[in-house]
Motif scaffolding. Sequence first.
Motif, PDB file in Angstrom:
ATOM      1  N   ASP A 124     -72.657  53.876 -31.044  1.00 28.91           N
ATOM      2  CA  ASP A 124     -71.359  53.474 -30.497  1.00 28.91           C
ATOM      3  C   ASP A 124     -70.219  53.870 -31.426  1.00 28.91           C
ATOM      4  O   ASP A 124     -69.182  54.379 -30.979  1.00 28.91           O
ATOM      5  CB  ASP A 124     -71.328  51.958 -30.257  1.00 28.91           C
ATOM      6  CG  ASP A 124     -72.184  51.529 -29.070  1.00 28.91           C
ATOM      7  OD1 ASP A 124     -72.561  52.410 -28.266  1.00 28.91           O
ATOM      8  OD2 ASP A 124     -72.493  50.329 -28.966  1.00 28.91           O
ATOM      9  N   GLN A 127     -69.640  57.678 -31.305  1.00 31.15           N
ATOM     10  CA  GLN A 127     -68.963  58.126 -30.092  1.00 31.15           C
ATOM     11  C   GLN A 127     -67.476  57.759 -30.095  1.00 31.15           C
ATOM     12  O   GLN A 127     -66.632  58.552 -29.687  1.00 31.15           O
ATOM     13  CB  GLN A 127     -69.651  57.535 -28.864  1.00 31.15           C
ATOM     14  CG  GLN A 127     -71.017  58.175 -28.587  1.00 31.15           C
ATOM     15  CD  GLN A 127     -71.696  57.569 -27.374  1.00 31.15           C
ATOM     16  OE1 GLN A 127     -71.751  56.354 -27.240  1.00 31.15           O
ATOM     17  NE2 GLN A 127     -72.203  58.409 -26.501  1.00 31.15           N
ATOM     18  N   LYS A 128     -67.171  56.564 -30.581  1.00 27.44           N
ATOM     19  CA  LYS A 128     -65.782  56.084 -30.528  1.00 27.44           C
ATOM     20  C   LYS A 128     -64.924  56.616 -31.671  1.00 27.44           C
ATOM     21  O   LYS A 128     -63.737  56.905 -31.482  1.00 27.44           O
ATOM     22  CB  LYS A 128     -65.773  54.555 -30.556  1.00 27.44           C
ATOM     23  CG  LYS A 128     -66.361  53.904 -29.317  1.00 27.44           C
ATOM     24  CD  LYS A 128     -66.427  52.392 -29.471  1.00 27.44           C
ATOM     25  CE  LYS A 128     -67.093  51.737 -28.276  1.00 27.44           C
ATOM     26  NZ  LYS A 128     -67.241  50.271 -28.458  1.00 27.44           N
ATOM     27  N   GLU A 129     -65.531  56.768 -32.871  1.00 31.39           N
ATOM     28  CA  GLU A 129     -64.726  57.069 -34.042  1.00 31.39           C
ATOM     29  C   GLU A 129     -64.896  58.493 -34.571  1.00 31.39           C
ATOM     30  O   GLU A 129     -63.900  59.180 -34.866  1.00 31.39           O
ATOM     31  CB  GLU A 129     -65.064  56.074 -35.167  1.00 31.39           C
ATOM     32  CG  GLU A 129     -64.791  54.620 -34.811  1.00 31.39           C
ATOM     33  CD  GLU A 129     -65.202  53.672 -35.917  1.00 31.39           C
ATOM     34  OE1 GLU A 129     -65.003  54.009 -37.101  1.00 31.39           O
ATOM     35  OE2 GLU A 129     -65.755  52.593 -35.600  1.00 31.39           O
TER      36      GLU A 129
END
Length: 317
Positions: A124, A127-129
């Motif tokens: 997660d 993917q986000k950072e």
Amino acid sequence: MQTKSPILTITGSDSTGGSGIQADIKTISELGGYAVSAITSITVQTTLGIQEFFDVPANIIAGQIEAIFNDVQPKIIKIGMIRNHTIIPIICDAIRKNQPQYTIYAPVVHSATGEALMNKQVLDCIQKELIPLCNLIIVKKEDANILHSGDFTDKLHIIDDSPLHGYANKFSSAIAVFLGKGATPEKAIESAQAYLNTQIVHSPNLAGRCNELYNEFINAIAKYGKNYSDVQFYAEQLNVSSRYLSQVTKRISGMAPKTIIDNYIIKEIETELKTTGKSIQEIANDFGFSSQAHFTKFFKKMKNISPREFRKTSIKQ
């Protein structure tokens, strides 16, 4: 004389040299680049797979990255193994602060033997950072769905499975070198593919002594099986760790070393019960059991019948 522009590789260590930091340095050097590094994880590894991890503390990883950027200011970053979500903000901060020309990421989602190397929290965070800051993501076909997002599909380069251990690792390192030499991303991918094609032909994977050791183990059981049933004893006889011996037997036979030893012992005991007139106590003594009760317990566990009942059944047959 023109100074080479360094390529910073941020990844784990593979003690067999087939992937990780060792393969990065070799690939980058072979292609005329200069590798500098920050190590994220240290593995205890053989040609059969990873035995153990030590994830480098986040502050040490941060120190490695900061020292390299302070000193030699690499323009290209290649990222590999990340197992700890706490280091993702460190890498992202370094990218934002130093603004490298290219950041290439080759996610190490699974080991060569299929073991998951990232948990959901790490995925997660990536993917986000991290992925939004990367220019190119090199991903195996089997992992593409795990990392898939409509926001970065244009950055993905999906590769097929390859017989070459660490293929994605070496491929992304080669791309980094060609980018550093001024190639466009498309041309860098094409040149890296051509380089890896020659590697598959001329650089076969390192082979361990798996089959040889397995045969030595079986011979050792035949020699010492009546007196020794401990896995550590056989590991010492073969001069390997019990963990490696376990990897070998599971790869060849699908069984743990202890299971193989016990299967050998029970067959020998069955032969003694069927073909000799020795008492149960004598057979127990011959096979090194501390007592007849211990011997009976072992036999019942393996055969679901007592040695005495087994003998009676065998005689009737």
